[in-house]
Write a protein that holds these residues in place. Structure first.
Motif, PDB file in Angstrom:
ATOM      1  N   HIS B  52       0.833  -1.213   0.000  1.00 16.71           N
ATOM      2  CA  HIS B  52       0.000   0.000   0.000  1.00 16.71           C
ATOM      3  C   HIS B  52       0.868   1.265   0.000  1.00 16.71           C
ATOM      4  N   ASP B  56       1.154   4.418  -2.927  1.00 20.13           N
ATOM      5  CA  ASP B  56       0.559   5.650  -2.413  1.00 20.13           C
ATOM      6  C   ASP B  56       1.241   6.865  -3.066  1.00 20.13           C
ATOM      7  N   GLU B  58       0.970   9.921  -2.610  1.00 21.28           N
ATOM      8  CA  GLU B  58       1.367  10.935  -1.631  1.00 21.28           C
ATOM      9  C   GLU B  58       2.774  10.647  -1.112  1.00 21.28           C
ATOM     10  N   THR B 268      -4.929   2.483   5.671  1.00 19.09           N
ATOM     11  CA  THR B 268      -5.525   3.824   5.724  1.00 19.09           C
ATOM     12  C   THR B 268      -5.222   4.501   7.050  1.00 19.09           C
ATOM     13  N   ARG B 271      -1.500   5.443   7.402  1.00 23.85           N
ATOM     14  CA  ARG B 271      -1.196   6.645   6.625  1.00 23.85           C
ATOM     15  C   ARG B 271      -1.295   7.914   7.475  1.00 23.85           C
TER      16      ARG B 271
END
Lengths: 127, 287
Positions: B52, B56, B58, B268, B271
């Protein structure tokens, strides 16, 4: 309901969980679970509960025993248990539960037993 | 319709670790000139735990994220003659593997982020090799943790190794973590080679006690971040906070509703905690 009263509902809870019985289908064993001072004798057959005897039974032999304090089970069965109360090994690490006897069937079917002993979490009234 | 491809790319790297030829599998994502961020998976697992983070944008807009499978793990080929050896990870061999990977990939002062045993070895990097790194992030790490089961159960013919490893560590996942992510995390644990999780824990239990040594960490040479999930009863919040209390300048955070596998059990949620740390590292780099 006391923790032992909640555990006494295990036959209905396991009957309602076909997936758990499927996962336990290789398992046949007699074991003992102590909820505080109250012993329960479980006869598991192909992952289903053939018998659940509540209270002391003279000279009953058992393959292994899982013991936990009333508080341990009560906290373990909260809908969302708090950190440190959410897993059997979290309970043994903090000294409020223990495993004794021949642990091989327990370790061979560990996820099954973890899920079996967490079933009372599903009862209405869990906090 | 165009194929739906994840952004990371997997390759095999040939290198020597402590004089032994290895073929390591790694995945990477992000710009070639991004800040290198090397990710270390937990014991008995592999780099998929970071999929993940690798996907990502970001993160990958600034960082070149690299996650390798440790020797003997995942798709990394075990060294020749493995069948005549009992695998045992040590502080020295783990440190050597990480430094060899960074050197072979020609990474310039990478950030290293490791989880669990990866977190513990990050502490050793901070103790012994801080100047080689830009920043260090230890997830679920402490200088010492109290054992909570007998590792002899992890590798014996009458107990399925994959199933018992997964069942043991399942309790380290927070109850709030999404079931899909929980079971993906467990799936990876079911796939380790025989005795590999046990061999990793040799480092954790026998060889890697860093009490006393962590006092030597100098965060002015290399910033150090410690993040631990509140549901991790293997490396507890107290273990991490105790470790942090011995290290001046360390940044420590206890992550709510997360357990021992933050990046894979609840990406999530993780993060929310890791992006600010990465922001800080990126701005430190600009400054």
């Amino acid at each position: 309901m006391t923790p032992a009263d909640r555990f006494a509902r295990l036959p209905d809870l396991l009957s309602a969980d076909g997936d758990l019985r499927r996962r336990g289908r290789w398992l046949t064993v007699e074991c003992r679970i102590d909820i505080g001072s109250e012993p329960f004798h479980l006869a598991l057959s192909d992952g289903a509960l053939a018998a659940l005897d509540r209270g002391p039974r003279l000279m009953r032999s058992t393959t292994f025993t899982v013991r936990g304090t009333d508080e341990a089970w009560q906290r373990h069965w909260e809908t969302v248990p708090a950190p440190g109360w959410h897993d059997l090994f979290a309970l043994t690490k903090r000294g409020v539960a223990s495993f004794e006897g021949d642990l091989r069937p327990l370790l061979q079917n560990l996820q099954y037993f973890k899920d079996l002993l967490a079933l009372p979490r599903r009862l209405p009234g869990a906090t | 319709m165009a194929p739906a491809l994840d952004p990371m790319i997997g390759r095999y790297l040939r290198l020597e670790i402590e004089g032994v030829p290895h073929r390591l599998y790694f995945e990477e994502a992000g710009p070639a000139n991004g800040i290198p961020l090397v990710c270390l998976h937990t014991a008995g697992a592999d780099n998929r735990q970071f999929r993940h983070l690798l996907a990502d944008p970001e993160v990958t807009k600034r960082f070149r994220v690299l996650a390798f499978d440790m020797p003997w793990h995942g798709k990394s080929t075990p060294p020749d003659g493995w069948e005549r050896t009992e695998y045992r990870l040590t502080t020295a061999s783990y440190t050597a593997a990480i430094r060899a990977f960074c050197r072979a990939m020609e990474l310039d002062r990478p950030v290293v982020m490791g989880c669990s045993i990866g977190g513990r070895i990050v502490l050793n990097l901070a103790i012994a090799h801080a100047a080689e790194f830009r920043a260090l992030i230890a997830l679920e790490a402490a200088d010492f943790q109290q054992p909570w089961y007998d590792t002899a159960w992890l590798h014996r013919p009458d107990v399925h190794g994959g199933e018992v490893c997964a069942a043991l560590i399942s309790g380290l996942i927070a109850p709030q973590s999404p079931p899909v992510s929980r079971h993906e995390t467990l799936w990876m644990y079911m796939q380790g080679g025989p005795g590999i999780f046990k061999g990793d824990l040799y480092f954790y239990r026998v060889d890697g006690d860093l009490r006393e040594k962590v006092k030597a960490v100098d965060t002015k040479v290399c910033p150090l971040y410690l993040l631990t999930g509140e549901y991790d009863f293997s490396c507890t919040a107290e273990d991490t906070l105790r470790t942090a209390s011995h290290i001046e300048g360390v940044e420590v955070q206890i992550m709510k509703e997360l357990g021992h596998f933050p990046m894979s059990e609840n990406p999530t949620k993780f993060r929310e905690y890791i992006l600010p740390v990465l922001d800080k590292i990126a701005s430190q780099d600009r400054g």
